[in-house]
Motif scaffolding. Structure first.
Motif, PDB file in Angstrom:
ATOM      1  N   ARG A  14      -2.909  18.411  -5.119  1.00 38.56           N
ATOM      2  CA  ARG A  14      -1.984  18.269  -6.245  1.00 38.56           C
ATOM      3  C   ARG A  14      -0.534  18.468  -5.792  1.00 38.56           C
ATOM      4  NH1 ARG A  14      -3.836  22.105  -9.766  1.00 38.56           N
ATOM      5  NH2 ARG A  14      -5.183  20.587 -10.750  1.00 38.56           N
ATOM      6  N   GLU A  15      -0.285  19.493  -4.970  1.00 34.98           N
ATOM      7  CA  GLU A  15       1.081  19.759  -4.496  1.00 34.98           C
ATOM      8  C   GLU A  15       1.626  18.579  -3.690  1.00 34.98           C
ATOM      9  OE1 GLU A  15       1.331  23.463  -2.352  1.00 34.98           O
ATOM     10  OE2 GLU A  15       0.482  24.581  -4.032  1.00 34.98           O
ATOM     11  N   ASP A  16       0.810  18.024  -2.792  1.00 36.58           N
ATOM     12  CA  ASP A  16       1.260  16.889  -1.986  1.00 36.58           C
ATOM     13  C   ASP A  16       1.510  15.671  -2.868  1.00 36.58           C
ATOM     14  OD1 ASP A  16       1.661  15.718   0.803  1.00 36.58           O
ATOM     15  OD2 ASP A  16       0.184  14.333  -0.058  1.00 36.58           O
ATOM     16  N   PHE A  17       0.621  15.427  -3.816  1.00 40.01           N
ATOM     17  CA  PHE A  17       0.749  14.276  -4.708  1.00 40.01           C
ATOM     18  C   PHE A  17       2.005  14.393  -5.562  1.00 40.01           C
ATOM     19  CE2 PHE A  17      -0.514  11.920  -8.633  1.00 40.01           C
ATOM     20  CZ  PHE A  17      -0.613  10.677  -8.056  1.00 40.01           C
ATOM     21  N   ARG A  18       2.265  15.561  -6.121  1.00 43.39           N
ATOM     22  CA  ARG A  18       3.461  15.770  -6.952  1.00 43.39           C
ATOM     23  C   ARG A  18       4.734  15.635  -6.124  1.00 43.39           C
ATOM     24  NH1 ARG A  18       1.527  20.830 -10.704  1.00 43.39           N
ATOM     25  NH2 ARG A  18       0.302  19.590 -12.159  1.00 43.39           N
TER      26      ARG A  18
ATOM     27  N   HIS B 168       0.843  -1.187   0.000  1.00 49.77           N
ATOM     28  CA  HIS B 168       0.000   0.000   0.000  1.00 49.77           C
ATOM     29  C   HIS B 168       0.880   1.239   0.000  1.00 49.77           C
ATOM     30  CE1 HIS B 168      -2.362  -3.273   1.692  1.00 49.77           C
ATOM     31  NE2 HIS B 168      -3.364  -2.705   1.061  1.00 49.77           N
ATOM     32  N   THR B 169       0.473   2.219  -0.767  1.00 49.70           N
ATOM     33  CA  THR B 169       1.215   3.457  -0.873  1.00 49.70           C
ATOM     34  C   THR B 169       0.291   4.605  -0.521  1.00 49.70           C
ATOM     35  OG1 THR B 169       2.534   2.524  -2.667  1.00 49.70           O
ATOM     36  CG2 THR B 169       2.540   4.927  -2.449  1.00 49.70           C
ATOM     37  N   THR B 170       0.766   5.523   0.314  1.00 47.99           N
ATOM     38  CA  THR B 170      -0.004   6.733   0.591  1.00 47.99           C
ATOM     39  C   THR B 170       0.173   7.661  -0.599  1.00 47.99           C
ATOM     40  OG1 THR B 170       0.251   6.505   2.973  1.00 47.99           O
ATOM     41  CG2 THR B 170      -0.273   8.702   2.143  1.00 47.99           C
ATOM     42  N   LEU B 171      -0.928   7.981  -1.258  1.00 45.36           N
ATOM     43  CA  LEU B 171      -0.895   8.868  -2.418  1.00 45.36           C
ATOM     44  C   LEU B 171      -0.967  10.327  -1.992  1.00 45.36           C
ATOM     45  CD1 LEU B 171      -3.354   6.906  -4.738  1.00 45.36           C
ATOM     46  CD2 LEU B 171      -0.857   6.850  -4.774  1.00 45.36           C
ATOM     47  N   VAL B 172      -1.788  10.600  -0.969  1.00 44.86           N
ATOM     48  CA  VAL B 172      -2.004  11.967  -0.500  1.00 44.86           C
ATOM     49  C   VAL B 172      -2.251  11.933   1.000  1.00 44.86           C
ATOM     50  CG1 VAL B 172      -3.586  13.955  -0.585  1.00 44.86           C
ATOM     51  CG2 VAL B 172      -3.051  12.728  -2.681  1.00 44.86           C
ATOM     52  N   GLU B 173      -1.706  12.905   1.724  1.00 41.54           N
ATOM     53  CA  GLU B 173      -2.019  13.092   3.140  1.00 41.54           C
ATOM     54  C   GLU B 173      -1.886  14.586   3.426  1.00 41.54           C
ATOM     55  OE1 GLU B 173      -1.330  10.935   7.420  1.00 41.54           O
ATOM     56  OE2 GLU B 173       0.180  10.630   5.849  1.00 41.54           O
TER      57      GLU B 173
ATOM     58  N   GLY C 196       6.018  12.260  -6.000  1.00 38.96           N
ATOM     59  CA  GLY C 196       6.585  11.730  -7.240  1.00 38.96           C
ATOM     60  C   GLY C 196       5.879  10.504  -7.779  1.00 38.96           C
ATOM     61  N   ILE C 197       4.586  10.429  -7.560  1.00 37.04           N
ATOM     62  CA  ILE C 197       3.802   9.274  -8.011  1.00 37.04           C
ATOM     63  C   ILE C 197       2.966   9.689  -9.220  1.00 37.04           C
ATOM     64  CG2 ILE C 197       2.056   7.578  -7.320  1.00 37.04           C
ATOM     65  CD1 ILE C 197       2.810   8.226  -4.395  1.00 37.04           C
ATOM     66  N   GLU C 198       2.806   8.761 -10.169  1.00 34.76           N
ATOM     67  CA  GLU C 198       1.950   9.031 -11.321  1.00 34.76           C
ATOM     68  C   GLU C 198       0.488   8.800 -10.950  1.00 34.76           C
ATOM     69  OE1 GLU C 198       3.089   7.141 -14.938  1.00 34.76           O
ATOM     70  OE2 GLU C 198       5.221   7.433 -14.539  1.00 34.76           O
ATOM     71  N   ARG C 199      -0.403   9.389 -11.730  1.00 34.75           N
ATOM     72  CA  ARG C 199      -1.850   9.211 -11.514  1.00 34.75           C
ATOM     73  C   ARG C 199      -2.142   7.722 -11.341  1.00 34.75           C
ATOM     74  NH1 ARG C 199      -6.641  12.454 -13.518  1.00 34.75           N
ATOM     75  NH2 ARG C 199      -5.037  13.912 -14.150  1.00 34.75           N
ATOM     76  N   TYR C 200      -2.874   7.403 -10.291  1.00 35.90           N
ATOM     77  CA  TYR C 200      -3.100   6.005  -9.919  1.00 35.90           C
ATOM     78  C   TYR C 200      -4.333   5.447 -10.624  1.00 35.90           C
ATOM     79  CZ  TYR C 200      -3.353   1.873  -6.962  1.00 35.90           C
ATOM     80  OH  TYR C 200      -3.389   0.586  -6.509  1.00 35.90           O
ATOM     81  N   GLU C 201      -4.207   4.223 -11.163  1.00 30.57           N
ATOM     82  CA  GLU C 201      -5.293   3.592 -11.907  1.00 30.57           C
ATOM     83  C   GLU C 201      -6.116   2.619 -11.079  1.00 30.57           C
ATOM     84  OE1 GLU C 201      -3.785   1.717 -15.394  1.00 30.57           O
ATOM     85  OE2 GLU C 201      -2.852   3.543 -16.138  1.00 30.57           O
TER      86      GLU C 201
END
Length: 186
Positions: free
Chosen positions: A88-92, A41-46, A95-100
């Motif tokens: 968006r700032e936290d996600f960028r 599991h990866t945290t995408l945004v927090e 360094g993760i690409e848009r998650y499918e």
């Protein structure tokens, strides 16, 4: 098949696992789920977003008469634009690409008053920010959702988006529901 287990706390059937009530320590939901759920599991945004998202009841307005239309009020557009940029700032930064794949969305609504509100009406306004922020392709990817309300000094919303693997909750619904229904420390 073995029943769900949680070391040092009450089980869903009310029994304890090897500890007396005085010595039991209840693990946090976060730690328990992280330990029990399979897969990577990866945290995408927090993030924390100031102010509260609009209620779904306030998200749309209509004009009546000839050529009537439905629109979002400026206050809703402004909040969503701010929330989208923060996400968006936290996600960028990660360094993760848009998650499918599928995601777990945790929302904590922090309010400075005990004013009555339906916190479930606040989900849609926030969830609609995930796609334009580049986190997911569509908010239908949210397959697991938790929302809670806490008291604080200011109104804000804390958001966490974590990847899920299909089948993560298979056979673990009882454990998940047990911990989700209990209060816990973050």
């Amino acid at each position: 098949s073995s029943s769900p287990r949680a070391v040092g706390c009450l089980l869903a059937d009310g029994g304890a696992e090897g500890l007396t009530p005085q010595k039991r320590r209840k693990p946090t939901l976060k730690k328990t789920l992280a330990k029990e759920l399979s897969g990577t599991h990866t945290t995408l945004v927090e993030v924390s977003i100031p102010e509260l998202p609009s209620s779904v009841n306030a998200m749309w307005r209509s004009t009546y008469g000839k050529g009537g239309r439905t629109y979002k009020p400026k206050s809703v557009k402004d909040w969503q634009a701010q929330a989208t940029e923060i996400i968006r700032e936290d996600f960028r930064r990660r360094g993760i690409e848009r998650y499918e794949g599928l995601v777990y969305l945790s929302i904590t609504v922090i309010t400075s008053s005990k004013r009555r509100m339906d916190i479930d009406n606040r989900i849609k306004c926030l969830q609609d920010c995930l796609e334009p922020a580049g986190v997911v392709f569509d908010d239908s990817q949210v397959w697991d959702l938790r929302i809670k309300r806490r008291m604080g000094n200011e109104n804000l919303v804390m958001v966490k988006v974590v990847t899920l693997q299909e089948g993560d909750l298979e056979g673990k619904e009882e454990l998940y529901n047990y911990y989700a229904d209990k209060s816990y420390e973050r």
